[in-house]
Enzyme design. Sequence first.
Site, PDB file in Angstrom:
ATOM      1  N   GLU A 100       0.826  -1.208   0.000  1.00 31.50           N
ATOM      2  CA  GLU A 100       0.000   0.000   0.000  1.00 31.50           C
ATOM      3  C   GLU A 100       0.863   1.262   0.000  1.00 31.50           C
ATOM      4  O   GLU A 100       0.529   2.251  -0.641  1.00 31.50           O
ATOM      5  CB  GLU A 100      -0.925  -0.027   1.226  1.00 31.50           C
ATOM      6  CG  GLU A 100      -1.837   1.173   1.407  1.00 31.50           C
ATOM      7  CD  GLU A 100      -2.969   1.232   0.377  1.00 31.50           C
ATOM      8  OE1 GLU A 100      -3.070   0.346  -0.488  1.00 31.50           O
ATOM      9  OE2 GLU A 100      -3.741   2.210   0.434  1.00 31.50           O
ATOM     10  N   THR A 123     -11.812   8.238 -12.935  1.00 31.90           N
ATOM     11  CA  THR A 123     -10.817   7.672 -12.019  1.00 31.90           C
ATOM     12  C   THR A 123     -11.175   6.259 -11.553  1.00 31.90           C
ATOM     13  O   THR A 123     -10.375   5.587 -10.930  1.00 31.90           O
ATOM     14  CB  THR A 123     -10.573   8.612 -10.815  1.00 31.90           C
ATOM     15  OG1 THR A 123      -9.363   8.218 -10.165  1.00 31.90           O
ATOM     16  CG2 THR A 123     -11.734   8.570  -9.829  1.00 31.90           C
TER      17      THR A 123
END
Length: 631
Positions: free
Chosen positions: A496, A607
Site C-alpha cells: 500500500e 478515475t
Amino acid sequence: MIFKTLAGKTSFVGLRLPQTFLFLLFLGSLGFGALFFLPETSRLKRIFQHNSDNSAVITDSMNGQSAQPSSPIGLIGAARFDIGVPRIQSQLSSSNGKQTNNNKESNQRTVSMEHTSEGDAADDKVHTRGVVVSSRARSPVRVKLRNCMLKPPYGANYGKPSDPESLQRREKVKEMMKFAWDNYKRYAWGENELRPLSRNGNDGRTFGGLRGASIVDSLDTLYIMGLGEEYQEAKEWVENNLNLNVGGEASLFEVNIRYVGGLLSAYYLTGEEVFKRKVVELGKNLLPAFNTPTGIPHGVVNLAGDSRRWSGGDLGRSSVLAEFGTLHLEFVHLSELTNDPIYTEKVMNIRKHLNQLDKPRGLYPNALNPVSGNWEQHYVSIGALGDSFYEYLIKSYLMSDRTDEVAKRMYYAALEAIENNLVQRSPGGLIYVAEWRGGILDHRMGHLACFSGGMIGIGAEHGSPETRQHQLDLAANITHTCHESYRRTPTKLGPEVFRFDDGAEATAPRVNERHYILRPEVVESYMYMWRLTHDPKYREWGWEALEALEQHCRLATGFSGIIDVYGHIIQHDNLQQSFFLAETLKYLYLLFSDDDLLPLKDWVFNTEAHPLPVIPRNCSQERGHRPNWTH
Ligand code: DMJ
C-alpha cells in the site's frame, strides 16, 4: 480512513483518498424528491447520431434494417442507436443455436458477437435471438447518419490483439472477470461487494445505503469483454433493483466515481435508457452537497436531498482535494445529458476557486475549508487525498476535445510544481514522487500514487514540445519504480505504501503498510504506457501482476486482497473490492487488447476506469452551450 473488518481484524482498506474518511452523521431526513425523468429532447438524439461516412455498418433495428453481414456492429441493448460496435448476444439464449459470426475468437467466447437483429419496430421490446436487448423500440434516440458525440468503442475486431499470446492473456483476464462476477453473484448479489472468505456481502456506509456497487462498477467491463449474459443480469438488476431513494449519508466522491461514472459509461456504451434515467436522478440528489458558502462541496452528501457537513477525522471540517476535485468529468457529462448547465456550473466554480487561490510553491494542499475557502494545512500528495484532482485536470482538457485551456494550464503548472518540489531520485536511482508536509519531504509513495505514471504519460504529448520527451521519460520512470515495488516482494504484488528512507528502496518496512487490496493503479499505468510506447515490457509486467493475482488473491469463492505482500503465509482480507472489477481487470484486458478498443483519442476514463466520450468541439458548438472555460 475507512476501516473495514477483515477476517476478524480491523484493518485499513482505505480507498485512495478516504484515508481520512469517517462518517459521523448518519441517516438524516428520509424525505425524497420526486423522481426526475427528463423528457427526451432532440438534443439527446444528436448525442447518438452516427457518422454517415460509415453507413455500411449501420443497423437500425427499429426500422427493421440490418447491417451488411460483413460489418460487425451493434450494441448490447442498443437497438435504438448504433455507433459501430459489436452487438453481443448470448449463445445460451440463442433461439436457433446458430452463430453467424465467423470470427474465431468469438466462437470461444461466452457470448457471440453478431450483426443481425430481429427488432420489430412495432414492439416495445426488441428481441435478438431470444434475448431481450432493448426496452423501447419507439425511443426517440434513433440511429442517424451522423455522429455528434460518440465514436465507436470498438474497431472491426473488438480490440482483438493480433498476436496469439496477447489474445490468450486477454482471454485469461476475461475468465478472471467471469469468475469474480460469478462468485459475487452467488454469495453477495445486490450487496456492494463480495466477502469471499465469509461468503457474504459487504455493505459499508460509504455509499449511503445505495447497493449493488459491484454491479454498477462492472457494467462497462462486462460489456467490453463481451460477457453478454452477465451484462444482461447487471442491467436487469439496475433496472429493477437499483433504488436511489435511500436516506443515508454517502461519500460524494465515491458515489460520483462509481455510480455516476458507471451509469454514464454504461449509457454511452449501450444506449440503454435505464442508465440515463438512473444517473440523472442520482446526479440531482448530489447537488445539495454544494450548498456551502464557497460552493466547495462537503465530502458527505445526504442522498435524501439534504447535505451535512462532514466534521469527523483529522481534517475536521475540511473538504478533501481529491474528493471535490474529482467531479469534473462526470458533472460535465451530466450537463450534456440533461441539457442543464447546473452540473457544469458547480464544478467550474470549484475550478475557479482553486485557480485563484494562493498555492504554496505552486502546490495544491490536500484539504480546504468549504466555509472560508482557505487551505486547512499544507500537506501535499499525489497519492492519497490529492491524486485524482490532478488526473481530472488533464482529463478535463482531453475530454473537452482539447478546448479547456484553463484545465490544461492548471495541470501543467501543477506538474511543474510537483517536479520541482516532490519528484526525487533514490540512492539506487529510482524516480519517485514524495509527499510534502508543510515544506518537509516524506519519502514515501502510496500505491495510489502509481496512477501518475499513466497520467503524466497521457499529458506528455499535449504540453509544450520541449517537455514532451522529458514528461514521457518521467512517466516511464515512475511506472518503473512502481513495478519495482511489486518486483521486490515475494508475492510480486506491491504494498500500500513503499518508502525511500532508512535504507528502504521501494519497499515497505512498516507492517501496517504492507497490504495489497486489489488496487489498479500500477496496471493502470502499464496500460497507458503500453498504449503510448508499445514497449512489450508493459505487457510482460501486466502478466506478472496477473499471475500474482491468480496465485495469491484467487480463492475458491472470488478474489481477495492480502494483508502482507511480504508474507510467506498469505492472509486474505476477505474483500473483493468493486474497483477490482471496474478497474484492475478492465485495465488488464485493455493492456492485452489492440488500441482500437476504447481509443484514447475518443474516450477518457474516469478515475474508476469508466470510459466517457470526448465531447467534440463541433458537437458542443452546435448546441450553443459549451461551457465557458476561460476563468
Ligand atoms: C478507486 O476507487 C479509484 O481509482 C479511486 O480514484 C482511488 N481508489 C480506488 C482504487 O484504488
